[in-house]
Design a protein around this motif. Structure first.
Motif, PDB file in Angstrom:
ATOM      1  N   ASP A  11       0.756  -1.079   0.054  1.00  0.00           N
ATOM      2  CA  ASP A  11      -0.010   0.081  -0.082  1.00  0.00           C
ATOM      3  C   ASP A  11       0.873   1.417  -0.136  1.00  0.00           C
ATOM      4  O   ASP A  11       1.489   1.615   1.055  1.00  0.00           O
ATOM      5  N   LEU A  12       0.757   2.148  -1.056  1.00  0.00           N
ATOM      6  CA  LEU A  12       1.769   3.133  -1.122  1.00  0.00           C
ATOM      7  C   LEU A  12       1.030   4.404  -0.520  1.00  0.00           C
ATOM      8  O   LEU A  12       1.501   5.421  -0.536  1.00  0.00           O
ATOM      9  N   ALA A  13      -0.432   4.115   0.102  1.00  0.00           N
ATOM     10  CA  ALA A  13      -0.636   5.485   0.699  1.00  0.00           C
ATOM     11  C   ALA A  13      -0.880   6.704  -0.039  1.00  0.00           C
ATOM     12  O   ALA A  13      -0.700   7.661   0.340  1.00  0.00           O
ATOM     13  N   ALA A  24      -5.843   9.987   2.829  1.00  0.00           N
ATOM     14  CA  ALA A  24      -5.141   9.087   2.542  1.00  0.00           C
ATOM     15  C   ALA A  24      -4.669   7.960   3.699  1.00  0.00           C
ATOM     16  O   ALA A  24      -4.715   6.866   3.373  1.00  0.00           O
ATOM     17  N   LEU A  25      -4.132   8.626   4.763  1.00  0.00           N
ATOM     18  CA  LEU A  25      -4.052   7.848   5.913  1.00  0.00           C
ATOM     19  C   LEU A  25      -5.263   6.958   6.371  1.00  0.00           C
ATOM     20  O   LEU A  25      -5.160   5.931   6.893  1.00  0.00           O
ATOM     21  N   ALA A  26      -6.399   7.579   6.229  1.00  0.00           N
ATOM     22  CA  ALA A  26      -7.564   6.803   6.715  1.00  0.00           C
ATOM     23  C   ALA A  26      -7.977   5.646   5.935  1.00  0.00           C
ATOM     24  O   ALA A  26      -8.181   4.567   6.206  1.00  0.00           O
ATOM     25  N   GLU A  27      -7.591   5.905   4.585  1.00  0.00           N
ATOM     26  CA  GLU A  27      -7.740   4.792   3.685  1.00  0.00           C
ATOM     27  C   GLU A  27      -6.789   3.540   3.762  1.00  0.00           C
ATOM     28  O   GLU A  27      -7.167   2.509   3.604  1.00  0.00           O
ATOM     29  N   THR A  28      -5.436   3.918   4.444  1.00  0.00           N
ATOM     30  CA  THR A  28      -4.720   2.799   4.678  1.00  0.00           C
ATOM     31  C   THR A  28      -5.288   1.896   5.719  1.00  0.00           C
ATOM     32  O   THR A  28      -4.766   0.610   5.523  1.00  0.00           O
ATOM     33  N   VAL A  29      -5.808   2.444   6.569  1.00  0.00           N
ATOM     34  CA  VAL A  29      -6.608   1.528   7.497  1.00  0.00           C
ATOM     35  C   VAL A  29      -7.912   0.759   6.959  1.00  0.00           C
ATOM     36  O   VAL A  29      -7.824  -0.583   7.041  1.00  0.00           O
ATOM     37  N   GLU A  47       8.832   3.633   2.279  1.00  0.00           N
ATOM     38  CA  GLU A  47       9.275   5.053   2.642  1.00  0.00           C
ATOM     39  C   GLU A  47       9.561   5.762   1.629  1.00  0.00           C
ATOM     40  O   GLU A  47      10.586   5.446   0.579  1.00  0.00           O
ATOM     41  N   HIS A  48       8.841   6.854   1.111  1.00  0.00           N
ATOM     42  CA  HIS A  48       9.318   7.746   0.231  1.00  0.00           C
ATOM     43  C   HIS A  48       9.327   9.210   0.516  1.00  0.00           C
ATOM     44  O   HIS A  48       8.695   9.487   1.560  1.00  0.00           O
ATOM     45  N   HIS A  49       9.773  10.050   0.068  1.00  0.00           N
ATOM     46  CA  HIS A  49      10.150  11.526   0.727  1.00  0.00           C
ATOM     47  C   HIS A  49       9.984  12.393  -0.331  1.00  0.00           C
ATOM     48  O   HIS A  49      10.421  12.329  -1.742  1.00  0.00           O
ATOM     49  N   ASN A  50       9.441  13.510   0.015  1.00  0.00           N
ATOM     50  CA  ASN A  50       9.133  14.671  -1.141  1.00  0.00           C
ATOM     51  C   ASN A  50       8.461  14.247  -2.280  1.00  0.00           C
ATOM     52  O   ASN A  50       8.563  14.473  -3.327  1.00  0.00           O
ATOM     53  N   MET A  51       7.362  13.335  -1.920  1.00  0.00           N
ATOM     54  CA  MET A  51       6.406  12.982  -3.061  1.00  0.00           C
ATOM     55  C   MET A  51       4.968  13.218  -2.633  1.00  0.00           C
ATOM     56  O   MET A  51       4.393  12.661  -1.675  1.00  0.00           O
ATOM     57  N   ALA A  52       4.498  14.320  -3.258  1.00  0.00           N
ATOM     58  CA  ALA A  52       3.102  14.531  -2.810  1.00  0.00           C
ATOM     59  C   ALA A  52       2.193  13.403  -2.975  1.00  0.00           C
ATOM     60  O   ALA A  52       0.910  13.479  -2.426  1.00  0.00           O
ATOM     61  N   ALA A  53       2.520  12.701  -3.855  1.00  0.00           N
ATOM     62  CA  ALA A  53       1.370  11.502  -4.287  1.00  0.00           C
ATOM     63  C   ALA A  53       1.418  10.512  -3.403  1.00  0.00           C
ATOM     64  O   ALA A  53       0.712   9.642  -3.401  1.00  0.00           O
ATOM     65  N   ILE A  54       2.432  10.411  -2.527  1.00  0.00           N
ATOM     66  CA  ILE A  54       2.553   9.123  -1.426  1.00  0.00           C
ATOM     67  C   ILE A  54       2.576   9.783   0.057  1.00  0.00           C
ATOM     68  O   ILE A  54       3.347  10.596   0.442  1.00  0.00           O
ATOM     69  N   ALA A  55       1.905   9.206   1.040  1.00  0.00           N
ATOM     70  CA  ALA A  55       1.841   9.562   2.077  1.00  0.00           C
ATOM     71  C   ALA A  55       2.527   8.539   3.247  1.00  0.00           C
ATOM     72  O   ALA A  55       2.123   8.537   4.516  1.00  0.00           O
ATOM     73  N   MET A 312      -8.843   4.815  -8.714  1.00  0.00           N
ATOM     74  CA  MET A 312      -9.259   6.199  -8.309  1.00  0.00           C
ATOM     75  C   MET A 312      -9.962   6.438  -7.420  1.00  0.00           C
ATOM     76  O   MET A 312     -10.314   7.774  -7.139  1.00  0.00           O
ATOM     77  N   SER A 313     -10.442   5.610  -6.683  1.00  0.00           N
ATOM     78  CA  SER A 313     -11.470   5.558  -5.744  1.00  0.00           C
ATOM     79  C   SER A 313     -11.130   4.555  -4.570  1.00  0.00           C
ATOM     80  O   SER A 313     -10.664   3.621  -4.853  1.00  0.00           O
ATOM     81  N   LEU A 314     -11.286   4.659  -3.361  1.00  0.00           N
ATOM     82  CA  LEU A 314     -11.142   3.853  -2.345  1.00  0.00           C
ATOM     83  C   LEU A 314     -11.975   2.441  -2.508  1.00  0.00           C
ATOM     84  O   LEU A 314     -11.623   1.360  -2.393  1.00  0.00           O
TER      85      LEU A 314
END
Length: 332
Positions: A11-13, A24-29, A47-55, A312-314
């Motif tokens: 899960d890339l969150a 996005a964090l709620a969707e990971t649950v 673990e990714h950094h400085n990527m707006a698409a991944i939380a 595109m959707s949960l």
């Protein structure tokens, strides 16, 4: 194959443009809870950094949150980029997780920084940090084990938890290291497909048994878009591909490309290159997806598949998770 191989989830969150990160964090649950209900073995976060698409940048924190809202499924990193951290700190973090959730925590370890060179400097790391990766993996194993270190430095929590380590990679380097150390190996074929077969063949043929693992265990990643019908799955896949190209090519720009512009971008050389990264993708009806997964596993020789359900959707992601698991469990 006489029985279905285990299926897991990466899960890339993912965040959505214009939506709060908290969503996005709620969707990971929700994703982990569905994976648990559907019988997946584990869910990993990268673990990714400085990527707006991944939380999922604060991987250990996210694992703790999801673990508190699930009860049986294994959770872990896919992976922690070890050059960004000291082995002691990672041992303490995952040792804490293991004490809170015994028998449920995995520790996948990667050598790449998980970001760009500018952000690498912001992390107070240098490209040379990756050179100590093999030694850092070994040091981390000592912190999680039972033996008293000569240095007198222990991980508290951490010591004695024996959190299982996995080597992650997209090249021959990770395959060779995992084989030499006798650790399980996961290949990032969901976005780096080229070396999959060579890496898994090298890993299984060169594997040296260890106290942690008697036989090789190779995990291969694959993208999945499963829907009730072929038509729906194809429509979803095209939407996901356009969004992937749009988000990739919007990085570093003052203005993100629009959805309308993404229709043009997919046919550019850059767009086609991004789409080629997703060569290993199973899509279609549940039966078709199960058949594609079986063929993929047999072709590459994996012992476990870790699936990336892009949507595109949960609702579409949860449906893809459920349909895939049902079809995989019921296939002949």
């Amino acid at each position: 194959m006489t029985a279905p191989l285990p299926l897991s989830v990466l899960d890339l969150a993912p965040t959505r443009s214009g939506a709060p990160v908290s969503e996005a964090l709620a969707e990971t649950v929700a994703v982990a809870q569905e994976a648990e209900r559907s019988g997946y073995r584990r869910v990993w976060y990268a673990e990714h950094h400085n990527m707006a698409a991944i939380a999922s940048s604060a991987t250990a924190v996210l694992i703790a949150h999801v673990a508190a809202h699930t009860s049986t499924i294994r959770l872990g990193s896919g992976g922690v980029m070890l050059p960004n951290h000291s082995p002691l700190v990672i041992a303490e973090q995952f040792g804490t997780l293991a004490e809170l959730h015994p028998g449920r925590i995995d520790l996948g370890l990667g050598r790449a920084p998980g970001t760009d060179q500018v952000t690498l400097r912001a992390l107070r790391r240098t490209p040379e940090s990756a050179e100590s990766f093999p030694a850092d993996v070994i040091e981390l194993g000592h912190y999680l084990g039972d033996e008293l270190p000569v240095s007198g430095v222990n991980a508290y929590p951490g010591r004695g938890t024996h959190v299982p380590r996995y080597i992650l990679g997209s090249s021959m380097f990770g395959a060779d290291l995992a084989a030499k150390l006798g650790l399980p190996f996961a290949f990032a074929s969901h976005f780096a497909p080229d070396a999959l077969h060579a890496a898994l063949a090298h890993y299984t043929s060169r594997f040296t048994p260890s106290d942690e693992l008697a036989e090789p265990h190779a995990i291969a990643a694959i993208n999945i878009v499963a829907a009730e019908s072929e038509e729906s799955a194809q429509h979803q896949l095209e939407a996901v591909q356009r969004e992937r190209v749009r988000r990739f090519l919007s990085r570093g720009r003052e203005r993100e490309f629009t959805e309308e512009e993404s229709h043009v971008l997919v046919d550019t050389p850059a767009g086609r290159q991004i789409l080629a990264m997703g060569r290993y993708t199973a899509s279609g009806s549940p039966t078709a997806v199960a058949q594609q997964l079986a063929a993929f596993a047999a072709d590459c020789g994996a012992h476990e598949l870790i699936t990336v359900h892009a949507a595109m959707s949960l609702e579409q992601r949860l449906t893809s998770l459920r349909l895939t698991a049902e079809a995989w469990a019921s296939r002949d």
